[in-house]
Design a protein around this motif. Structure first.
Motif, PDB file in Angstrom:
ATOM      1  N   LEU A  75       0.852  -1.176   0.000  1.00 15.36           N
ATOM      2  CA  LEU A  75       0.000   0.000   0.000  1.00 15.36           C
ATOM      3  C   LEU A  75       0.890   1.228   0.000  1.00 15.36           C
ATOM      4  O   LEU A  75       1.740   1.380   0.876  1.00 15.36           O
ATOM      5  N   PHE A  76       0.704   2.075  -1.002  1.00 17.45           N
ATOM      6  CA  PHE A  76       1.467   3.315  -1.121  1.00 17.45           C
ATOM      7  C   PHE A  76       0.587   4.467  -0.668  1.00 17.45           C
ATOM      8  O   PHE A  76      -0.522   4.645  -1.183  1.00 17.45           O
ATOM      9  N   VAL A  77       1.089   5.245   0.290  1.00 14.70           N
ATOM     10  CA  VAL A  77       0.370   6.396   0.843  1.00 14.70           C
ATOM     11  C   VAL A  77       1.324   7.572   0.724  1.00 14.70           C
ATOM     12  O   VAL A  77       2.350   7.603   1.391  1.00 14.70           O
ATOM     13  N   SER A  78       0.983   8.530  -0.143  1.00 14.80           N
ATOM     14  CA  SER A  78       1.996   9.532  -0.457  1.00 14.80           C
ATOM     15  C   SER A  78       1.435  10.912  -0.748  1.00 14.80           C
ATOM     16  O   SER A  78       0.350  11.050  -1.313  1.00 14.80           O
ATOM     17  N   PRO A  79       2.236  11.933  -0.427  1.00 16.39           N
ATOM     18  CA  PRO A  79       1.936  13.266  -0.923  1.00 16.39           C
ATOM     19  C   PRO A  79       2.468  13.390  -2.347  1.00 16.39           C
ATOM     20  O   PRO A  79       3.043  12.430  -2.893  1.00 16.39           O
ATOM     21  N   GLU A  80       2.314  14.557  -2.895  1.00 14.08           N
ATOM     22  CA  GLU A  80       2.858  14.862  -4.216  1.00 14.08           C
ATOM     23  C   GLU A  80       3.873  15.979  -4.058  1.00 14.08           C
ATOM     24  O   GLU A  80       3.600  16.983  -3.403  1.00 14.08           O
ATOM     25  N   TYR A  81       5.045  15.786  -4.638  1.00 13.69           N
ATOM     26  CA  TYR A  81       6.054  16.837  -4.663  1.00 13.69           C
ATOM     27  C   TYR A  81       6.310  17.179  -6.122  1.00 13.69           C
ATOM     28  O   TYR A  81       6.716  16.302  -6.899  1.00 13.69           O
ATOM     29  N   ASN A  82       6.058  18.397  -6.498  1.00  7.44           N
ATOM     30  CA  ASN A  82       6.337  18.871  -7.860  1.00  7.44           C
ATOM     31  C   ASN A  82       5.709  17.982  -8.926  1.00  7.44           C
ATOM     32  O   ASN A  82       6.337  17.621  -9.905  1.00  7.44           O
ATOM     33  N   GLY A 107       4.534  -9.155  -8.360  1.00  4.83           N
ATOM     34  CA  GLY A 107       3.378 -10.017  -8.142  1.00  4.83           C
ATOM     35  C   GLY A 107       2.541  -9.714  -6.916  1.00  4.83           C
ATOM     36  O   GLY A 107       1.493 -10.317  -6.731  1.00  4.83           O
ATOM     37  N   LYS A 108       2.979  -8.806  -6.070  1.00  6.08           N
ATOM     38  CA  LYS A 108       2.213  -8.488  -4.853  1.00  6.08           C
ATOM     39  C   LYS A 108       1.099  -7.505  -5.190  1.00  6.08           C
ATOM     40  O   LYS A 108       1.340  -6.492  -5.829  1.00  6.08           O
ATOM     41  N   PRO A 109      -0.127  -7.774  -4.762  1.00  6.03           N
ATOM     42  CA  PRO A 109      -1.212  -6.832  -5.041  1.00  6.03           C
ATOM     43  C   PRO A 109      -1.004  -5.526  -4.272  1.00  6.03           C
ATOM     44  O   PRO A 109      -0.537  -5.540  -3.134  1.00  6.03           O
ATOM     45  N   GLY A 110      -1.346  -4.431  -4.929  1.00 11.11           N
ATOM     46  CA  GLY A 110      -1.118  -3.141  -4.300  1.00 11.11           C
ATOM     47  C   GLY A 110      -2.253  -2.161  -4.522  1.00 11.11           C
ATOM     48  O   GLY A 110      -3.197  -2.420  -5.273  1.00 11.11           O
ATOM     49  N   ALA A 111      -2.121  -1.041  -3.839  1.00  8.12           N
ATOM     50  CA  ALA A 111      -3.045   0.075  -4.000  1.00  8.12           C
ATOM     51  C   ALA A 111      -2.281   1.359  -3.718  1.00  8.12           C
ATOM     52  O   ALA A 111      -1.243   1.345  -3.043  1.00  8.12           O
ATOM     53  N   VAL A 112      -2.827   2.457  -4.245  1.00  6.10           N
ATOM     54  CA  VAL A 112      -2.219   3.774  -4.063  1.00  6.10           C
ATOM     55  C   VAL A 112      -3.292   4.722  -3.562  1.00  6.10           C
ATOM     56  O   VAL A 112      -4.402   4.764  -4.107  1.00  6.10           O
TER      57      VAL A 112
END
Length: 187
Positions: A75-82, A107-112
């Motif tokens: 699971l990717f949890v992120s702000p945005e830079y530029n 192969g690992k299931p993910g989400a953003v």
């Protein structure tokens, strides 16, 4: 009892009180029993350099890769830079994807999910992460798309999500749990 899937959570901001860390912790609280979300720290990873990788790679590289390999999902949890990915997160993606042919992501299931004080909610970062994951063979959940604009107002002083955003976060994490079960079920 059904399987509990371990989710490696990569937070793109290094600040301990960041909006995105609060978001990651909120999602961990809202997650169904089938998911165990664990933040994998990325701040101590040296900048990726193939010259220092290999048998004598820095110990943070090995720790990080081992944590990713042990996880069932991402699971990717992120702000945005530029309009893109924060440098520490891009570096973590590079470290985890190496050495060539040994990616810890594959192969690992993910989400953003991205969050920003601005109106666009990290749209650019969200799609930049997705572009990297296509190359790294990570099946990403497509819906619901998750860009949280005005994110500085979504959490109280203790970091808990407000009532206005809680239903969306619950829908996101519940849908993600189903995604993980479908795609990591055979792992």
């Amino acid at each position: 009892m059904s399987k509990v899937y371990t989710v490696a959570v990569l937070v793109g901001s290094l600040r301990k009180a960041s909006i995105n860390r609060k978001l990651a912790l909120a999602l961990a609280d809202l997650a169904p029993e089938s998911l165990k979300l664990e933040i994998v720290e990325i701040g101590d990873l040296p900048l990726y350099n193939e010259d220092i990788d290999g048998p004598s790679a820095p110990s943070p590289y090995g720790r990080f890769r081992d944590q990713l390999k042990a996880a069932d999902a991402l699971l990717f949890v992120s702000p945005e830079y530029n309009r893109s990915i924060p440098a520490p997160l891009k570096n973590a993606i590079d470290v985890g994807s190496r050495p060539y042919g040994q990616s810890a992501f594959s192969g690992k299931p993910g989400a953003v999910i991205t969050a920003s004080p601005g109106a666009m909610g990290g749209f650019g970062a969200n799609h930049a992460i997705r572009q990297c994951m296509v190359f790294l063979d990570v099946p990403l959940m497509q819906q619901p798309e998750a860009y949280l604009g005005g994110a500085a107002t979504l959490f109280d002083e203790e970091g808990k999500p407000g009532e206005g955003v809680r239903p969306f976060l619950q829908k996101f994490i519940d849908t993600y749990a189903g995604w993980v079960e479908r795609h990591a079920g055979g792992r």
